[in-house]
Design a protein around this motif. Structure first.
Motif, short mmCIF file in Angstrom:
data_model
loop_
_atom_site.label_atom_id
_atom_site.label_comp_id
_atom_site.label_asym_id
_atom_site.label_seq_id
_atom_site.Cartn_x
_atom_site.Cartn_y
_atom_site.Cartn_z
N LEU A 39 0.84 -1.19 0.00
CA LEU A 39 0.00 0.00 0.00
C LEU A 39 0.87 1.24 0.00
O LEU A 39 1.90 1.30 0.69
N ASP A 40 0.45 2.27 -0.75
CA ASP A 40 1.18 3.53 -0.74
C ASP A 40 0.66 4.43 0.37
O ASP A 40 -0.18 4.02 1.20
N ALA A 41 1.12 5.68 0.40
CA ALA A 41 0.76 6.60 1.48
C ALA A 41 -0.73 6.92 1.50
O ALA A 41 -1.27 7.33 2.53
N ASN A 42 -1.41 6.72 0.36
CA ASN A 42 -2.84 6.99 0.28
C ASN A 42 -3.69 5.74 0.49
O ASN A 42 -4.92 5.79 0.33
N GLY A 43 -3.06 4.63 0.80
CA GLY A 43 -3.79 3.39 1.02
C GLY A 43 -4.14 2.63 -0.24
O GLY A 43 -4.95 1.70 -0.20
N ASN A 44 -3.52 2.99 -1.36
CA ASN A 44 -3.78 2.31 -2.63
C ASN A 44 -2.78 1.17 -2.84
O ASN A 44 -1.59 1.32 -2.53
N THR A 45 -3.23 0.05 -3.41
CA THR A 45 -2.32 -1.04 -3.74
C THR A 45 -1.45 -0.64 -4.92
O THR A 45 -1.88 0.12 -5.81
N THR A 46 -0.22 -1.15 -4.93
CA THR A 46 0.74 -0.78 -5.97
C THR A 46 1.28 -2.03 -6.65
O THR A 46 1.16 -3.15 -6.15
N GLY A 47 1.93 -1.82 -7.80
CA GLY A 47 2.52 -2.92 -8.56
C GLY A 47 3.96 -2.63 -8.95
O GLY A 47 4.41 -3.06 -10.01
N THR A 48 4.70 -1.93 -8.08
CA THR A 48 6.09 -1.61 -8.37
C THR A 48 7.01 -2.74 -7.90
O THR A 48 6.81 -3.33 -6.84
N LEU A 49 8.02 -3.04 -8.69
CA LEU A 49 9.06 -3.99 -8.33
C LEU A 49 10.38 -3.23 -8.21
O LEU A 49 10.87 -2.66 -9.19
N TRP A 50 10.89 -3.18 -6.99
CA TRP A 50 12.16 -2.50 -6.72
C TRP A 50 13.21 -3.52 -6.31
O TRP A 50 12.90 -4.53 -5.68
N ARG A 51 14.46 -3.22 -6.64
CA ARG A 51 15.59 -3.96 -6.10
C ARG A 51 16.46 -2.97 -5.34
O ARG A 51 16.84 -1.92 -5.88
N PHE A 52 16.77 -3.31 -4.08
CA PHE A 52 17.59 -2.46 -3.23
C PHE A 52 18.94 -3.14 -3.06
O PHE A 52 19.04 -4.23 -2.51
N ASP A 53 19.98 -2.49 -3.57
CA ASP A 53 21.34 -3.01 -3.46
C ASP A 53 21.96 -2.47 -2.18
O ASP A 53 22.29 -1.29 -2.09
N THR A 54 22.09 -3.35 -1.17
CA THR A 54 22.59 -2.91 0.14
C THR A 54 24.09 -2.68 0.15
O THR A 54 24.62 -2.14 1.11
N SER A 55 24.80 -3.08 -0.92
CA SER A 55 26.27 -3.00 -0.93
C SER A 55 26.80 -1.67 -1.45
O SER A 55 28.00 -1.41 -1.36
N ILE A 56 25.93 -0.84 -2.01
CA ILE A 56 26.39 0.43 -2.60
C ILE A 56 26.46 1.50 -1.51
O ILE A 56 25.45 1.78 -0.85
N PRO A 57 27.65 2.09 -1.29
CA PRO A 57 27.76 3.12 -0.25
C PRO A 57 27.08 4.41 -0.68
O PRO A 57 26.89 4.66 -1.88
#
Length: 409
Positions: free
Chosen positions: A190-208
């Motif tokens: 859910l986004d900040a407005n309570g709407n469902t979303t369909g985004t696919l994110w990848r978070f690379d934890t190794s990048i400073p």
């Protein structure tokens, strides 16, 4: 934090290193006050050291051979002959390096507050296990009830938290899974407005200095929340819900063999090296293997959840007092009658190398990971469970971080 002492590592070729070992506890805890004798065991090369309390506390300087192999430190605190506190480090290379390790100490088989807190406070964050700790993503503001974009990394080597780069947008209830090199994949919520979303994110934890995001897909037609992203190895995942989605590295596609997958899913690379997953719901238990779905049981398992066990079988539990262990290679089922003392819908599950932790309502049930025998019932509600490399389990109690600490191995 209390500094216990120095672990001197003597390596070949005139190389040496020093590890500073510190102890920490829950805020305000007095668990170490009764400790008269400390025992420190290093698992590689295996050696045991002991020290007693003096007027200035505990002091222990250790000299061990630096083998270069991974080892752990097990710390035990005794009052007389009674074990009153214990903790263990994650694995570390016993080599000629300088480092610092902090061990969280608590009564064995207990759940106590972690030494670090979430800031800002939030609840119902998505959680995942990292090689060095855990990550908590998004969640809900406990005051306003709105979705948040905060990201927190829990470092199990220091028992400290670090703020990751905030999400590109707030999310509550995204599907989360960990890929290779501790990459974090996130879908929907859910986004900040309570709407469902369909985004696919990848978070690379190794990048400073604190990570970086890639937008892999944005599919509003596939929007969903509170689903599961089930790993299949090599950055490949199945996402539960309707329709079934598959993530293969940077690609998001739809699978049509079945109309949907239930939330009770878990995946593993089987003992034979073939990726597999198990999904449990009202239509029964479905196995995914060799890129195909197959029903292995037609018995309804509504409100069940699944977790991968250390032996690479998958446990299905919840919605009933009975559980089922699934052999992902053969599809064979082993019933576990009376696994839970109460019927528990939609439990939170986590498995370490030795224990299965089941959070249900206001109680947490601790089971042996091999025999699945119930070992303890602890009065503590927990969500967002994540197994740590210390054999502990991190959880959220409301907006408070807490740790389950097992007995020493």
């Amino acid at each position: 934090m209390r500094v216990l002492g120095l672990l001197a590592l003597a390596a070949c070729q005139d190389q040496s290193g020093t590890i500073e070992l510190g102890l920490t506890t829950a805020p305000g805890s007095t668990v170490l006050d009764a400790v008269e004798r400390l025992r420190v065991t290093i698992t590689e090369p295996r050696d045991v050291f002991e020290t007693v309390r003096t007027e200035t506390g505990f002091h222990l300087d250790l000299d061990v051979e630096a083998t270069g192999l991974p080892g752990k430190l097990i710390v035990e605190g005794f009052a007389g002959d009674a074990l009153v506190a214990t903790g263990m480090s994650p694995p570390f290379a016993v080599s000629g390096i300088d480092a610092k390790i902090v061990v969280y100490m608590a009564a064995p088989m207990s759940i106590e507050p972690a030494p670090a807190a979430l800031s800002p406070a939030r609840e119902f964050s998505a959680a995942g296990s990292l090689t060095y700790g855990a990550i908590l993503v998004g969640g809900r503001d406990p005051t306003t009830g709105t979705a948040r974009a905060d990201v927190t990394v829990y470092n199990a080597y220091l028992h400290a938290v670090t703020a990751g780069l905030p999400l590109p947008a707030p999310r509550l209830g995204p599907a989360l899974a960990i890929g290779s090199d501790d990459a974090v994949y996130l879908f929907g919520g859910l986004d900040a407005n309570g709407n469902t979303t369909g985004t696919l994110w990848r978070f690379d934890t190794s990048i400073p200095p604190n990570g970086a995001y890639s937008l892999l897909a944005d599919e509003p037609a596939q929007a969903r929340t509170n689903e599961r992203m089930v790993p299949l190895g090599l950055d490949r995942f199945l996402i539960t819900g309707t329709p079934i989605l598959e993530v293969d590295r940077e690609m998001l596609t739809t699978r049509t063999e079945l109309p949907s997958l239930p939330q009770g899913g878990a995946g593993v690379v089987g003992p034979d090296g073939v990726p597999a997953a198990v999904f449990a719901g009202t239509t029964g238990i479905t196995r995914f293997r060799d890129n195909a779905f197959g029903l292995v049981s037609a018995d309804s398992r509504g409100d069940a959840r699944a977790v991968t066990l250390p032996d690479r079988t998958i446990l299905v539990a919840g919605g009933s007092t009975d559980a089922v262990r699934v052999d992902v290679v053969t599809g064979a089922l082993t019933a576990v009658p009376g696994f839970l003392p109460i019927t528990c819908p939609d439990p939170e599950l986590a498995a370490t190398t030795r224990h299965v932790v089941v959070s249900c309502g206001t109680e947490v049930f601790i089971h042996d990971a091999a025999s699945l025998q119930l070992l303890a019932t602890l009065p503590s509600a927990g969500t967002s469970l994540a197994a740590l490399p210390t054999d502990q389990v991190l959880m959220l109690r409301g907006s408070e971080l807490a740790l389950f600490t097992p007995p020493p191995p």
